[in-house]
Design a protein around this motif. Structure first.
Motif, mmCIF file in Angstrom:
data_model
loop_
_atom_site.group_PDB
_atom_site.id
_atom_site.type_symbol
_atom_site.label_atom_id
_atom_site.label_comp_id
_atom_site.label_asym_id
_atom_site.label_seq_id
_atom_site.Cartn_x
_atom_site.Cartn_y
_atom_site.Cartn_z
ATOM 1 N N PRO A 135 0.827 -1.218 0.000
ATOM 2 C CA PRO A 135 0.000 0.000 0.000
ATOM 3 C C PRO A 135 0.856 1.261 0.000
ATOM 4 O O PRO A 135 1.827 1.370 0.752
ATOM 5 N N VAL A 136 0.480 2.226 -0.839
ATOM 6 C CA VAL A 136 1.204 3.493 -0.895
ATOM 7 C C VAL A 136 0.716 4.434 0.196
ATOM 8 O O VAL A 136 1.401 5.419 0.535
ATOM 9 N N THR A 137 -0.447 4.149 0.788
ATOM 10 C CA THR A 137 -1.047 5.040 1.783
ATOM 11 C C THR A 137 -0.673 4.661 3.207
ATOM 12 O O THR A 137 -1.096 5.323 4.148
ATOM 13 N N GLU A 138 0.102 3.601 3.390
ATOM 14 C CA GLU A 138 0.483 3.144 4.727
ATOM 15 C C GLU A 138 2.006 3.101 4.847
ATOM 16 O O GLU A 138 2.719 3.095 3.848
ATOM 17 N N GLU A 139 2.493 3.063 6.092
ATOM 18 C CA GLU A 139 3.932 2.895 6.327
ATOM 19 C C GLU A 139 4.260 1.408 6.146
ATOM 20 O O GLU A 139 4.525 0.675 7.096
ATOM 21 N N SER A 140 4.268 0.987 4.901
ATOM 22 C CA SER A 140 4.333 -0.438 4.575
ATOM 23 C C SER A 140 5.732 -0.937 4.254
ATOM 24 O O SER A 140 5.916 -2.122 3.975
ATOM 25 N N VAL A 141 6.732 -0.037 4.280
ATOM 26 C CA VAL A 141 8.092 -0.455 3.936
ATOM 27 C C VAL A 141 9.103 0.059 4.956
ATOM 28 O O VAL A 141 8.847 1.021 5.689
ATOM 29 N N VAL A 142 10.259 -0.603 4.956
ATOM 30 C CA VAL A 142 11.451 -0.068 5.620
ATOM 31 C C VAL A 142 12.348 0.487 4.519
ATOM 32 O O VAL A 142 12.612 -0.179 3.519
ATOM 33 N N HIS A 143 12.756 1.711 4.723
ATOM 34 C CA HIS A 143 13.624 2.398 3.757
ATOM 35 C C HIS A 143 15.018 2.497 4.358
ATOM 36 O O HIS A 143 15.222 3.143 5.393
ATOM 37 N N ARG A 144 15.993 1.867 3.701
ATOM 38 C CA ARG A 144 17.398 1.955 4.094
ATOM 39 C C ARG A 144 18.109 2.841 3.082
ATOM 40 O O ARG A 144 18.097 2.545 1.885
ATOM 41 N N GLU A 145 18.711 3.924 3.536
ATOM 42 C CA GLU A 145 19.483 4.780 2.622
ATOM 43 C C GLU A 145 20.967 4.575 2.878
ATOM 44 O O GLU A 145 21.432 4.675 4.020
#
Length: 257
Positions: A135-145
Motif C-alpha cells: 500500500p502506498v497510503t500506509e507505512e508499509s516499507v522499511v527504507h534503508r538509505e
C-alpha cells in the motif's frame, strides 16, 4: 535565396578553455600537470585575468581540471568508470564475500566506504509501492538509505525498500546486516533471488543528490530502479540507485531469446 546567418563568435573565455582542452586531449598537458596562473594565461591569450579565471571554471565544470587550495589548478587524472551490470548479484561474486560495490572498488585499487544515514519505516514512493505490491497510503516499507564512497569520494546513493512486515525485528533494521548483506537476510525469510528487473534512466540530480554526490554543475545522474524477484516470481525488494554519470557505466550481457 536565403543567405546563411553569420556564426556567433565564441566568448574569449570559451576560446581559451577550448585551446586548453585541446592541449589536455592531445597530451601537451598531462594528468597532474599544473596549469599556468591566471595572470600567465591572461598574458598568453591577451585577455583580462577574469576571462582566464572563467576559462578555468569552464574546464573545472567539464571535469578536466581541479583546484588545490594554495597550490594551483591541475589537470585531473582520467576517471575509470565504476561498472555495474547483470552480474552484480551473481553467486560467483557473492562467494567473494564482498558486496558488488566493494568488489568493484577493489578491482580499481580504491578503498570502499559505506554510510547508512537512515533506516526508517515509511510510506513508499508510488513507483516503489507499485513494484513491491504494498500500500502506498500506509507505512508499509522499511527504507534503508546508503551512501557509497571510493577513496572518500561520493559515488552513489542507494535507497532500498523491503516490506515492513518482513523486516521488523530482523537485522534488516540494523546498519550492519551480517554475512551476505540484506540478500542473505531475505533468503532466511524465504526469498531466493532468481531474476532481477532494472529500469534505467538519466536525469539531472535533485539539489539534495547534487550535494551528497558533490556534483559539479551540469553533471547528470543515472538512476536504476531495481526490483528483485524470488523463486516464485514475486517481488521482495526494490532499490533505487542514483549514480554519478561522470563516474559510472552500466554493463549488461543478456541472452537473446
Amino acid at each position: 535565396m536565403t543567405s546563411a546567418r553569420p556564426s556567433t563568435p565564441q566568448p574569449p573565455s570559451r576560446r581559451i578553455a577550448e585551446d586548453l582542452r585541446r592541449q589536455i586531449e592531445n597530451g601537451e598537458l598531462r594528468s597532474g600537470d599544473k596549469l599556468p596562473s591566471e595572470r600567465a594565461l591572461a598574458e598568453t591569450y591577451g585577455s583580462a585575468r577574469n576571462t582566464a579565471r572563467e576559462a578555468i571554471r569552464i574546464l573545472a565544470e567539464q571535469g578536466l581540471v581541479t583546484a588545490k587550495h594554495g597550490s594551483g589548478v591541475f589537470v585531473r587524472e582520467p576517471q575509470r568508470l565504476f561498472r555495474f551490470g547483470s552480474d552484480r548479484y551473481s553467486l560467483k561474486n557473492r562467494e567473494t564475500g564482498l558486496t558488488p560495490f566493494r568488489l568493484e572498488a577493489k578491482r580499481q585499487g580504491k578503498t570502499a566506504r559505506i554510510e547508512v544515514p537512515s533506516i526508517a519505516r515509511e510510506r513508499p514512493p508510488a513507483d516503489v509501492a507499485e513494484r513491491l505490491k504494498v500500500p502506498v497510503t500506509e507505512e508499509s516499507v522499511v527504507h534503508r538509505e546508503n551512501h557509497y564512497f571510493a577513496d572518500d569520494e561520493p559515488v552513489q546513493i542507494v535507497s532500498t525498500y523491503v516490506r515492513w512486515d518482513e523486516a521488523q525485528g530482523t537485522l534488516l533494521m540494523q546498519p550492519k546486516t551480517g554475512k551476505d548483506g540484506i540478500y542473505g537476510r531475505l533468503e532466511e525469510l524465504g526469498h531466493v533471488m532468481t531474476r532481477v528487473r532494472d529500469e534505467i534512466s538519466a536525469r539531472m540530480p535533485t539539489p539534495e543528490e547534487a550535494a551528497i554526490l558533490e556534483l559539479l554543475p551540469g553533471v547528470p545522474v543515472l538512476e536504476v530502479l531495481h526490483t528483485s524477484l524470488d523463486q516464485d516470481g514475486a517481488p521482495f525488494e526494490v532499490s533505487r540507485y542514483v549514480h554519478r554519470a561522470d563516474q559510472t557505466g552500466l554493463l549488461y550481457e543478456l541472452p537473446v531469446e
